[in-house]
Design a protein around this motif. Structure first.
Motif, mmCIF file in Angstrom:
data_model
loop_
_atom_site.group_PDB
_atom_site.id
_atom_site.type_symbol
_atom_site.label_atom_id
_atom_site.label_comp_id
_atom_site.label_asym_id
_atom_site.label_seq_id
_atom_site.Cartn_x
_atom_site.Cartn_y
_atom_site.Cartn_z
ATOM 1 N N UNK A 5 -45.811 79.432 99.999
ATOM 2 C CA UNK A 5 -45.967 80.320 101.155
ATOM 3 C C UNK A 5 -44.774 80.187 102.102
ATOM 4 N N UNK A 6 -44.344 78.951 102.371
ATOM 5 C CA UNK A 6 -43.192 78.741 103.261
ATOM 6 C C UNK A 6 -41.912 79.330 102.684
ATOM 7 N N UNK A 7 -41.736 79.211 101.393
ATOM 8 C CA UNK A 7 -40.536 79.758 100.755
ATOM 9 C C UNK A 7 -40.534 81.280 100.847
ATOM 10 N N UNK A 8 -41.711 81.899 100.637
ATOM 11 C CA UNK A 8 -41.791 83.357 100.750
ATOM 12 C C UNK A 8 -41.467 83.821 102.170
ATOM 13 N N UNK A 9 -42.000 83.118 103.159
ATOM 14 C CA UNK A 9 -41.689 83.465 104.555
ATOM 15 C C UNK A 9 -40.202 83.287 104.819
ATOM 16 N N UNK A 10 -39.628 82.211 104.285
ATOM 17 C CA UNK A 10 -38.200 81.946 104.468
ATOM 18 C C UNK A 10 -37.359 83.075 103.871
ATOM 19 N N UNK A 11 -37.789 83.560 102.686
ATOM 20 C CA UNK A 11 -37.049 84.644 102.048
ATOM 21 C C UNK A 11 -37.154 85.950 102.852
#
Length: 108
Positions: A5-11
């Motif tokens: 989830x954090x990686x998707x938000x970061x992207x």
């Protein structure tokens, strides 16, 4: 799951912030998880070491004539039972030290 989830938000947010702030947050999260993993591995090693020491001590107790084999499972006793046993050994130690002071040749 939280990492994904954090990686998707970061992207999604990264291009607007030049990938700086979210990237730093991601790196911080990764450092925390790696630290937690290292702590778990250390704890596992300590548990194995403690188990090995207990087994070695159990073997020594078993091999000594006159030793109380009931002391083998001390880790299963309650805190009150351990305190009682500690007091007993403190009394024995004080008695032995008193005997050694009165008769120096008995200490050897």
């Amino acid at each position: 799951m939280a990492n994904v989830f954090l990686i998707l938000i970061w992207l999604l947010v990264g291009p607007f912030l030049s990938f700086q702030i979210p990237g730093n947050c991601l790196l911080t999260q990764l450092r925390l998880y790696s630290h937690n993993l290292a702590s778990l591995l250390d704890q596992n090693t300590q548990n194995r070491d403690a188990k090995a020491i207990h087994l070695k001590l159990d073997e020594l107790i078993k091999g000594v004539t006159g030793a109380r084999t009931g002391l083998v499972n001390l880790q299963k006793l309650s805190d009150a039972e351990l305190d009682t046993l500690q007091e007993e050994f403190s009394r024995l130690r004080a008695k032995h030290e008193g005997t050694a002071q009165n008769n120096p040749s008995a200490a050897d």
